[in-house]
Design a protein around this motif. Structure first.
Motif, PDB file in Angstrom:
ATOM      1  N   ILE A   1       0.842  -1.197   0.000  1.00 31.71           N
ATOM      2  CA  ILE A   1       0.000   0.000   0.000  1.00 31.71           C
ATOM      3  C   ILE A   1       0.880   1.251   0.000  1.00 31.71           C
ATOM      4  O   ILE A   1       0.639   2.214  -0.742  1.00 31.71           O
ATOM      5  CB  ILE A   1      -0.944   0.016   1.218  1.00 31.71           C
ATOM      6  N   ILE A   2       1.930   1.222   0.818  1.00 25.27           N
ATOM      7  CA  ILE A   2       2.849   2.366   0.896  1.00 25.27           C
ATOM      8  C   ILE A   2       3.567   2.552  -0.441  1.00 25.27           C
ATOM      9  O   ILE A   2       3.706   3.677  -0.936  1.00 25.27           O
ATOM     10  CB  ILE A   2       3.853   2.174   2.047  1.00 25.27           C
ATOM     11  N   LYS A   3       4.032   1.450  -1.045  1.00 27.29           N
ATOM     12  CA  LYS A   3       4.673   1.537  -2.365  1.00 27.29           C
ATOM     13  C   LYS A   3       3.742   2.198  -3.380  1.00 27.29           C
ATOM     14  O   LYS A   3       4.149   3.066  -4.154  1.00 27.29           O
ATOM     15  CB  LYS A   3       5.045   0.133  -2.871  1.00 27.29           C
ATOM     16  N   ALA A   4       2.478   1.769  -3.374  1.00 27.53           N
ATOM     17  CA  ALA A   4       1.519   2.286  -4.357  1.00 27.53           C
ATOM     18  C   ALA A   4       1.244   3.764  -4.121  1.00 27.53           C
ATOM     19  O   ALA A   4       1.189   4.561  -5.072  1.00 27.53           O
ATOM     20  CB  ALA A   4       0.226   1.477  -4.289  1.00 27.53           C
ATOM     21  N   LEU A   5       1.066   4.169  -2.877  1.00 29.47           N
ATOM     22  CA  LEU A   5       0.824   5.572  -2.574  1.00 29.47           C
ATOM     23  C   LEU A   5       2.025   6.430  -2.962  1.00 29.47           C
ATOM     24  O   LEU A   5       1.875   7.533  -3.503  1.00 29.47           O
ATOM     25  CB  LEU A   5       0.528   5.740  -1.077  1.00 29.47           C
ATOM     26  N   ASN A   6       3.215   5.924  -2.693  1.00 23.50           N
ATOM     27  CA  ASN A   6       4.440   6.653  -3.029  1.00 23.50           C
ATOM     28  C   ASN A   6       4.592   6.796  -4.546  1.00 23.50           C
ATOM     29  O   ASN A   6       4.874   7.888  -5.056  1.00 23.50           O
ATOM     30  CB  ASN A   6       5.638   5.898  -2.441  1.00 23.50           C
ATOM     31  N   ALA A   7       4.363   5.700  -5.268  1.00 21.22           N
ATOM     32  CA  ALA A   7       4.469   5.729  -6.728  1.00 21.22           C
ATOM     33  C   ALA A   7       3.412   6.644  -7.333  1.00 21.22           C
ATOM     34  O   ALA A   7       3.686   7.417  -8.257  1.00 21.22           O
ATOM     35  CB  ALA A   7       4.334   4.319  -7.284  1.00 21.22           C
ATOM     36  N   ARG A   8       2.197   6.564  -6.791  1.00 21.26           N
ATOM     37  CA  ARG A   8       1.115   7.431  -7.272  1.00 21.26           C
ATOM     38  C   ARG A   8       1.473   8.899  -7.060  1.00 21.26           C
ATOM     39  O   ARG A   8       1.243   9.749  -7.928  1.00 21.26           O
ATOM     40  CB  ARG A   8      -0.176   7.057  -6.537  1.00 21.26           C
ATOM     41  N   GLY A   9       2.043   9.218  -5.906  1.00 17.97           N
ATOM     42  CA  GLY A   9       2.463  10.595  -5.638  1.00 17.97           C
ATOM     43  C   GLY A   9       3.502  11.075  -6.631  1.00 17.97           C
ATOM     44  O   GLY A   9       3.457  12.219  -7.098  1.00 17.97           O
ATOM     45  N   ALA A  10       4.455  10.196  -6.974  1.00 17.72           N
ATOM     46  CA  ALA A  10       5.509  10.577  -7.920  1.00 17.72           C
ATOM     47  C   ALA A  10       4.938  10.875  -9.300  1.00 17.72           C
ATOM     48  O   ALA A  10       5.338  11.843  -9.957  1.00 17.72           O
ATOM     49  CB  ALA A  10       6.558   9.469  -8.005  1.00 17.72           C
TER      50      ALA A  10
END
Length: 317
Positions: free
Chosen positions: A77-86
């Motif tokens: 979930i954290i990976k996805a949120l971080n990637a989405r933010g980028a």
């Protein structure tokens, strides 16, 4: 030597690749359905981001986030949120990017081992820089360095960020320090190749400022080899610009014109108008001083009508 602007797109791409390590490729057969779907979606999102299609990347990262939530896999979930933010940041959607990254940060801080924390801090540093909060960017990247070191991860990317920040501020002492730290990390097998290439480019800039042209060229040769190997268009364009400056300085105008030509078309394809204008100005100055290139009109035509060379966007869904 003129200051080079911060290559935000290059840094974001490297951060994203680090954040999504292990999410690409085929779905492992022993993963349950939603976990496997999440990993697959994040890998596909990274593929589209690297191809220069952030809107399509965001679509897959949204899907990956949904599936990671259904699997209740917190690190994913954290990976996805971080990637989405980028990717939202790459589209200049700064408020949604900030929300996604803040959610990633809070989730990471709530976990025992703070998964992905250095990468999230790195992206928050880029966001701060886009908002012209340079001191905040420096603080966030300093924290990312400490976090990466504490987990035996390579901090090379954050040293590159800090070096470019110092270069833009004309702080030569800080620039030299961060370049040295980044260069030392190029021997770390855990360092991403895109960040290694950026460190070598920065080392070339440092060598040029020190008057060591042969050393600068050797660093650029290595940087270009890595960026070409990975088809990193942003890195290649950056390397070619630096190389053109060296070639012009060492009285090789034909080679300098050829390097600027290639850099111009890469920046055009990447839709980086600031870099495109910078390279066009360099081509105009070189043409006026040396007669190479003989005319800059084709470049002016492309600048006025970017669709004359738009291969990346044409291939985006």
């Amino acid at each position: 030597m003129p200051l080079k602007p911060l290559s935000l797109a290059l840094l974001a791409a490297a951060l994203l690749a680090m954040a999504l390590a292990g999410c690409g490729g085929p779905i492992p057969p022993d993963d349950p359905f939603h976990l496997g779907e999440a990993k697959d979606a994040l890998g596909r999102g990274n593929h589209w981001f690297q191809r220069g299609c952030p809107a399509e990347a965001t679509r897959y990262f949204d899907l990956g986030l949904e599936q990671a939530r259904l699997a209740d896999d917190v690190p994913l979930i954290i990976k996805a949120l971080n990637a989405r933010g980028a990717t939202l940041m790459a589209q200049n959607q700064l408020n949604p990017a900030a929300l996604s990254l803040q959610q990633a940060l809070e989730l990471s801080l709530a976990q025992d081992r703070n998964p992905e924390l250095d990468s999230v801090l790195g992206n928050l540093g880029l966001l701060a820089l886009k908002a012209n909060r340079r001191d905040d960017a420096k603080d966030l990247w300093d924290r990312a360095v400490a976090e990466a070191k504490g987990k035996s991860r390579s901090p090379i990317l954050y040293h590159c960020n800090l070096a470019r920040l110092a270069l833009a501020a004309n702080d030569q002492a800080a620039f030299a320090r961060e370049v040295g730290l980044a260069l030392a990390e190029t021997e770390n097998p855990a360092a991403p190749e895109s960040a290694v290439a950026d460190a070598l480019n920065l080392a070339a800039l440092k060598a040029l400022s020190d008057g060591d042209d042969p050393l600068a060229e050797s660093y650029l040769d290595r940087a270009l080899a890595l960026d070409r190997k990975n088809e990193n268009q942003i890195g290649i364009a950056q390397d070619l610009e630096t190389l053109a400056g060296l070639q012009s300085k060492t009285d090789r105008p034909l080679l300098a014109a050829a390097s600027l030509d290639r850099a111009f078309y890469l920046w055009t394809a990447l839709n980086d108008k600031q870099a495109q204008r910078r390279v066009l100005a360099a081509l105009e100055a070189l043409s006026k001083a040396t007669g190479h290139p003989k005319t800059v009109q084709p470049y002016r035509d492309v600048q006025k009508k970017p669709s004359l060379f738009d291969p990346i966007n044409r291939l985006c869904p």
